[in-house]
Each structure stands twice: as C-alpha cells, then as structure tokens.
Design a protein around this motif. Structure first.
Motif, PDB file in Angstrom:
ATOM      1  N   UNK A 120       0.840  -1.210   0.000  1.00  0.00           N
ATOM      2  CA  UNK A 120       0.000   0.000   0.000  1.00  0.00           C
ATOM      3  C   UNK A 120       0.870   1.253   0.000  1.00  0.00           C
ATOM      4  N   UNK A 121       1.955   1.235   0.769  1.00  0.00           N
ATOM      5  CA  UNK A 121       2.855   2.400   0.823  1.00  0.00           C
ATOM      6  C   UNK A 121       3.488   2.633  -0.553  1.00  0.00           C
ATOM      7  N   UNK A 122       3.888   1.528  -1.184  1.00  0.00           N
ATOM      8  CA  UNK A 122       4.519   1.642  -2.510  1.00  0.00           C
ATOM      9  C   UNK A 122       3.529   2.266  -3.506  1.00  0.00           C
ATOM     10  N   UNK A 123       2.296   1.748  -3.484  1.00  0.00           N
ATOM     11  CA  UNK A 123       1.280   2.242  -4.421  1.00  0.00           C
ATOM     12  C   UNK A 123       1.002   3.730  -4.169  1.00  0.00           C
ATOM     13  N   UNK A 124       1.003   4.121  -2.895  1.00  0.00           N
ATOM     14  CA  UNK A 124       0.735   5.529  -2.565  1.00  0.00           C
ATOM     15  C   UNK A 124       1.900   6.426  -2.996  1.00  0.00           C
ATOM     16  N   UNK A 125       3.118   5.882  -2.962  1.00  0.00           N
ATOM     17  CA  UNK A 125       4.297   6.721  -3.203  1.00  0.00           C
ATOM     18  C   UNK A 125       4.693   6.824  -4.676  1.00  0.00           C
ATOM     19  N   UNK A 126       4.294   5.830  -5.476  1.00  0.00           N
ATOM     20  CA  UNK A 126       4.843   5.737  -6.834  1.00  0.00           C
ATOM     21  C   UNK A 126       3.789   5.955  -7.926  1.00  0.00           C
ATOM     22  N   UNK A 127       4.216   6.485  -9.065  1.00  0.00           N
ATOM     23  CA  UNK A 127       3.284   6.640 -10.190  1.00  0.00           C
ATOM     24  C   UNK A 127       3.121   5.320 -10.949  1.00  0.00           C
ATOM     25  N   UNK A 128       2.598   4.324 -10.258  1.00  0.00           N
ATOM     26  CA  UNK A 128       2.495   2.983 -10.844  1.00  0.00           C
ATOM     27  C   UNK A 128       1.175   2.852 -11.602  1.00  0.00           C
ATOM     28  N   UNK A 129       1.213   2.437 -12.873  1.00  0.00           N
ATOM     29  CA  UNK A 129      -0.061   2.210 -13.575  1.00  0.00           C
ATOM     30  C   UNK A 129      -0.881   1.129 -12.863  1.00  0.00           C
ATOM     31  N   UNK A 130      -2.185   1.108 -13.154  1.00  0.00           N
ATOM     32  CA  UNK A 130      -3.091   0.216 -12.429  1.00  0.00           C
ATOM     33  C   UNK A 130      -2.767  -1.256 -12.612  1.00  0.00           C
TER      34      UNK A 130
END
Ligand SMILES: Cc1cc2nc3c(=O)[nH]c(=O)nc-3n(C[C@H](O)[C@H](O)[C@H](O)COP(=O)(O)OP(=O)(O)OC[C@H]3O[C@@H](n4cnc5c(N)ncnc54)[C@H](O)[C@@H]3O)c2cc1C
Length: 421
Positions: A120-130
């Motif tokens: 969850x932290x990674x997803x919040x911090x990074x511009x990762x596509x869905x």
C-alpha cells in the motif's frame, strides 16, 4: 553497491525496487522474455494476509492421503519415491502438529500483514499504472454449518492478530457481494475480511519493472542462469547458458521453486518444493452477475478474484513435481465451481487456463536473508502467499543487504531454522 537479483517474478522485481531505493546499481536476470511470467503470472490475485497460514496443519496428513485416492480431488500426491519430494514431505509432516502450526502461522501472519502495508505504501508513493488493485476486502464463503463453524474458529484466531473480521449470514454476504444473490448455492454464512485486498500480480510485476527500468535498473530477460560460482569465501559470479558471466558485489536469489537447483552446489540445501495449482481467467460480460471482489469458496478451496474486466479462479494442490502440464479435468472443475456460484456474468467461450508452481517450504514461512556466503541473500519459499508477501519480504531483504535491522522480527524466517531443526 552492484547487486544482481536472480529471478524477475513478483518477488525479484519487488526486491529490485527496494534495492534501487537504497541507491544500489541493480540488475535483474530472468530466463523468461519479461517479468512475472512463471508462478507470478496467473495466481489467484489474493492479497490476503488474513489467510496466511501453513499448509502443514493438524489433520492435513490424513486429508492429503485420503484425498489423493479420489479421482477428482483438489489434492494430488505422487507416491513415486522421488528423494527431494520424500524429504520435503517428511519435514512437512513433522510440522503438522498443533504446536508447530501455531508457531508457523504466527510467523507467516507477521510477514503477511507487514507486506500488504508495504505494498500500500509503494502504491501511494509511486506513479504505478493500475494492476486491478481492489481494496474492498475478501469474502470467505461457507456452504455447510460445519465449514461455518471452522470459519468462526478462524475468526477467533484472527482476533489474536488484531485482524478486522465479521461473520455474516447468507443475506449479509449477498449485501457485501451482490452477485452472490443470483447464486443457487446454499450458503451457511461467510467471513468478511475488510482489510484484505486483491490485484493482478503479473500486471504489478510488469508495471513495477517498467518503472524501475526508467530509474536505471537493468533487466536481462531471456538469460537462463546455469550456476552461481564461488570465488574464495564469497560468490564471485553467475554463469548463464549463453556463456555470459555476470558479476556483482551482492546476489539475491529470487528463483521461486527453482532456487534449490542453483543453491545446492554451494552447499545450501533449501527445502523448497513445488505445489502445483491451476487457474482460469474469463472476461466479464455482465457486470451485475460477476463478483466485484475476491471470494474464497471454502468448500472447494477455490479463490475467485475480480481483476478489472476479468475474473480469475484458482486452486488445487498437487505435489507431483515440476511438470506444468494442463489437465483439462482441472479446468472443468474450476469452471464448474465459478459457474455454480456466479451463473451469469462471464464469457465462458474465452477462458485462459494456466498452471503454476507454488514454491513451498515444509513449515510455511518464506526463507529470507543471509546465507553462509556473505554476499549471497535469499528471498524465496513463498508458497501460496508470494503475491501477498512480495513487498514486505523485498523490503526486509533490502534492509538486510544494507545492514539495517528490518522492521519485522526475523525469528523463523531465515534458512537458519532448517539447520537448527
Ligand atoms: C494456483 C496458484 C494460486 C496462487 N494464489 C495466490 C494468491 O492468491 N495470493 C498470493 O499471495 N499468492 C498466490 N500464489 C503464490 C504466488 O503466485 C507465488 O508465491 C509467487 O508468485 C512466487 O513468486 P516468485 O517471484 O518467488 O516466483 P516466480 O514468479 O516463479 O519467479 C521466479 C523467477 O525465476 C526465474 N527463473 C527460475 N530459474 C531460473 C534460471 N535458472 N535462470 C533464470 N531465471 C530463472 C523464472 O523465470 C521466474 O520468473 C498462488 C500460486 C498458484 C500456483
């Protein structure tokens, strides 16, 4: 420091992410043409720390033996005397006591909850596509009163770990997952785990690898590693089947079920053995009939996840070796389970059928961190939980490589435990 990550499954890619964050010069090597193409490709998609627990559980030995004799059982065990499988099975049997189960489950819970938070932290911090991430929880459904009773027991156990949970009757379950209202299956009740999640592990691996490439991580696809070579008291190089020699200061092995073959010549006996499973993926053609969230059918031990405009259903456990053959009877079984629960909503003319090898340890927890070789590190043995555990264990291993103390107590999570046993 120059670090070579061996394996671009979800575990290797996530490890590369945290290593890069620490400023290392990272290269990831894999024999496949892209990331997440083996076990990380078609798994059930569950990000379910609440389910994290060992396959080695009280009563499992009898269950496996009994079920192996039934033709369409979800469990298969090959009785052929293959030494690695037999050694693994003996260790697994020793872990099927109530005491070992409790210890192992606690260890797995520790890693799994930390891991979902890291993701969850990674997803919040990074511009990762869905990657079809669904945070609305998971529903475990019980068809019989006896299954529900076990569900209540497991809910009480989860209380120990402070996991949010709610036992529901059939009507309440259909409120949480409206597509269940169309099902003809009688349901005794359900366990709702609102903090769990689901998502497409392959898409995540692919998107994260693409992001890392932009940040300077090198990915060497289509390179099969043949051996890990020692030089004096440390690891000096990795040799590939194309004749190439790859050198680094540190090496992280994230080779899933295949890790033992490359580690054995170094004197490291990793008790990891493949537990084969299958999945089907079908497109949604009527959103009202398809599940909106991940549903675990406890009766058939099949997990059904909603991945964007598709559903994925996965299950079965075969201790039969490294073959990836697709048994059509397994496909029919999975289709039958999903169709019974969700009779409308899916396009059955376009089903993708897949098999993968869960890299199982006999006790359940993964194997993380140091080895007797000072520059060789492990991130493996993730069994049925590698997607759930990927980010947390990657972060733990990056901490160890950096000489930092990980946020999670490592007791029972390193290779040490097998030397002590
Ligand atoms: C049916 C099924 C359902 C599952 N459902 C879930 C779930 O719902 N939730 C969950 O958390 N987990 C689930 N899992 C488990 C999860 O998929 C695995 O634990 C996870 O994918 C393991 O990741 P990994 O990176 O360790 O291994 P892998 O994804 O197998 O990656 C290892 C990589 O190493 C590479 N490799 C191996 N040998 C070599 C070599 N000699 N040279 C070069 N490269 C090599 C391979 O190509 C591969 O890319 C499921 C698994 C199965 C089979």
């Amino acid at each position: 420091m120059k670090v070579l990550v061996l394996g671009a499954g979800v575990v290797g890619v996530a490890t590369a992410y945290y290593l890069r964050k620490d400023g290392h010069d990272v290269t990831v090597v894999d024999r496949q043409p892209g990331p997440g193409r083996e076990t990380s490709y078609g798994n059930a998609g569950g990000l379910c720390p609440s389910f994290a627990g060992p396959w080695a559980a009280p009563g499992m030995v009898t269950k496996v033996l009994k079920q192996s004799l039934q033709r369409h059982s979800p469990i298969r065990f090959s009785p052929l005397p293959e030494p690695r499988r037999m050694a693994w099975a003996l260790q697994w049997m020793r872990n099927c006591t109530p005491e070992r189960f409790r210890v192992n489950k606690l260890r797995m819970q520790r890693v799994a909850h930390y891991s979902l938070q890291c993701l969850r932290d990674l997803v919040a911090a990074e511009p990762l596509p869905g990657f079809d991430f669904h945070e609305g929880g998971v529903l475990q459904i019980f068809r019989t009163p006896a299954e529900l009773e076990l569900g209540r027991l497991s809910a009480r156990t989860l209380e120990e770990y402070g996991v949010p949970r709610r036992i529901l009757d059939a009507a309440q379950a259909a409120e949480v997952e409206p597509a269940l209202a169309r099902s003809a299956v009688g349901m005794a009740g359900a366990l709702h785990l609102p903090a769990d999640a689901s998502g497409d592990c392959h898409k995540f691996s692919r998107n994260l690898a693409a992001l890392l490439q932009q940040r300077g991580v090198a990915f060497r696809y289509g390179v099969a590693i043949e051996s890990i070579a020692r030089e004096g008291d440390a690891i000096g190089a990795v040799r590939a089947s194309n004749g190439e020699t790859l050198r680094a200061d540190a090496y992280v092995v994230a080779l899933g079920s295949h890790a033992p073959f490359l580690l054995r010549p170094l004197g490291l006996k990793l008790p990891v053995y493949p537990l084969k499973g299958y999945s089907i993926t079908a497109p949604v053609d009527d959103p009202d009939g398809a599940p909106t969230m991940a549903v675990m059918d406890e009766h058939n031990k099949v997990m059904i996840s909603r991945l964007g405009d598709r559903i994925r259903a996965a299950g079965m456990a075969e201790l039969t070796g490294y073959g990836l053959g697709l048994d059509p009877a397994r496909r029919e079984l999975l289709v039958g389970v999903v169709r019974e629960l969700f009779p409308q909503g899916l396009d059955w003319s376009r089903v993708e059928f897949w098999a993968g090898l869960r890299p199982m340890t006999p006790d359940g927890p993964p194997i993380l961190g140091r080895t007797r070789w000072p520059n060789l590190f492990l991130n493996g043995g993730h069994g049925s939980n590698g997607w759930t555990q990927s980010c947390g264990t990657a972060r733990i291993v990056a901490d160890i490589v950096a000489g930092r103390r990980p946020a999670v107590d490592l007791d029972g999570l390193t290779a040490e435990r097998f030397h002590r046993a």
